[in-house]
Design an enzyme around this catalytic site. Structure first.
Site, PDB file in Angstrom:
ATOM      1  N   HIS A 102      -3.065   9.310  -1.007  1.00  0.00           N
ATOM      2  CA  HIS A 102      -2.445  10.276  -1.923  1.00  0.00           C
ATOM      3  C   HIS A 102      -3.294  10.460  -3.160  1.00  0.00           C
ATOM      4  CE1 HIS A 102      -0.844   6.258  -2.745  1.00  0.00           C
ATOM      5  NE2 HIS A 102      -0.795   6.604  -4.011  1.00  0.00           N
ATOM      6  N   HIS A 104      -3.140  11.443  -7.159  1.00  0.00           N
ATOM      7  CA  HIS A 104      -2.260  11.570  -8.335  1.00  0.00           C
ATOM      8  C   HIS A 104      -2.755  12.737  -9.188  1.00  0.00           C
ATOM      9  CE1 HIS A 104      -0.303   7.458  -8.300  1.00  0.00           C
ATOM     10  NE2 HIS A 104      -1.349   7.193  -7.541  1.00  0.00           N
TER      11      HIS A 104
HETATM   12  P1  AMP Z   1      -0.636   3.923  -5.712  1.00  0.00           P
HETATM   13  O1  AMP Z   1      -0.546   3.533  -4.263  1.00  0.00           O
HETATM   14  O2  AMP Z   1      -1.076   2.763  -6.555  1.00  0.00           O
HETATM   15  O3  AMP Z   1      -1.484   5.115  -5.966  1.00  0.00           O
HETATM   16  O4  AMP Z   1       0.817   4.236  -6.246  1.00  0.00           O
HETATM   17  C1  AMP Z   1       1.850   4.774  -5.502  1.00  0.00           C
HETATM   18  C2  AMP Z   1       2.607   5.723  -6.395  1.00  0.00           C
HETATM   19  O5  AMP Z   1       3.720   6.159  -5.664  1.00  0.00           O
HETATM   20  C3  AMP Z   1       3.117   5.115  -7.699  1.00  0.00           C
HETATM   21  O6  AMP Z   1       2.704   5.930  -8.774  1.00  0.00           O
HETATM   22  C4  AMP Z   1       4.631   5.112  -7.539  1.00  0.00           C
HETATM   23  O7  AMP Z   1       5.293   5.355  -8.746  1.00  0.00           O
HETATM   24  C5  AMP Z   1       4.845   6.220  -6.523  1.00  0.00           C
HETATM   25  N1  AMP Z   1       6.009   6.089  -5.666  1.00  0.00           N
HETATM   26  C6  AMP Z   1       6.478   4.978  -5.047  1.00  0.00           C
HETATM   27  N2  AMP Z   1       7.554   5.267  -4.265  1.00  0.00           N
HETATM   28  C7  AMP Z   1       7.745   6.607  -4.393  1.00  0.00           C
HETATM   29  C8  AMP Z   1       8.696   7.529  -3.838  1.00  0.00           C
HETATM   30  N3  AMP Z   1       9.678   7.127  -3.016  1.00  0.00           N
HETATM   31  N4  AMP Z   1       8.609   8.832  -4.197  1.00  0.00           N
HETATM   32  C9  AMP Z   1       7.646   9.264  -5.041  1.00  0.00           C
HETATM   33  N5  AMP Z   1       6.717   8.439  -5.604  1.00  0.00           N
HETATM   34  C10 AMP Z   1       6.773   7.136  -5.281  1.00  0.00           C
END
Ligand code: AMP
Length: 145
Positions: A102, A104
């Site tokens: 993903h 950001h």
């Molecule tokens: P990262 O894998 O470190 O890039 O982070 C995962 C991101 O997903 C974090 O910013 C979380 O706040 C976000 N996140 C976790 N669960 C969910 C969800 N159910 N819906 C949307 N965002 C999420």
């Protein structure tokens, strides 16, 4: 390591887990981060199974960038941030916590420090209000059909 489809984003893509969706096409989904680091913080996911930059197929990677550009334009129009940060983590040691690729999109506002990564869930009604602003801005961005 093989892709593990029990991760939460795979569940969202299968429609098993709710998400605040702002944009979707054949290859990608953009949704609000539930623990936003700033107002408008959005995630862009490929629909194909990929854990990171090393196993995502090039076409899906290109589609993620295309959607990222589109949604970033809508976020800029909706919230008028002074800047926009794009971030993407590969591996736990790099800060990745959800093991589905993903991007950001993090709007940056003058004199507003970022909230912590993966901290402090925001009220879902407020997120829905933010999502509506982005969806409506998207209708005015060229190439958003
Ligand atoms: P990262 O894998 O470190 O890039 O982070 C995962 C991101 O997903 C974090 O910013 C979380 O706040 C976000 N996140 C976790 N669960 C969910 C969800 N159910 N819906 C949307 N965002 C999420």
């Amino acid at each position: 390591m093989a892709y593990d489809d029990t991760n939460i984003f795979a569940g969202i893509l299968r429609g098993e887990i709710p998400a605040v969706r702002v944009y979707e096409d054949d290859r990608t989904l953009a949704m609000l981060d539930i623990m936003p680091q700033s107002v408008g913080h959005t995630l862009v996911l490929p629909k194909s199974a990929a854990e990171n930059i090393f196993d995502i197929d090039p076409d899906s990677a290109a589609s993620v960038i295309r959607t990222t550009r589109l949604v970033a334009c809508a976020i800029r129009s909706a919230f008028q941030p002074e800047g926009m940060l794009l971030q993407q983590f590969n591996g736990a040691v790099a800060g990745q916590t959800v093991f589905h690729f993903h991007m950001h999109i993090v709007p940056r506002y003058e004199n507003q420090p970022l909230r912590g990564h993966s901290h402090n869930a925001v009220d879902s009604e407020l997120l829905e209000q933010h999502a509506e602003k982005i969806r409506s801005a998207l209708t005015l961005i060229p190439d958003s059909s």
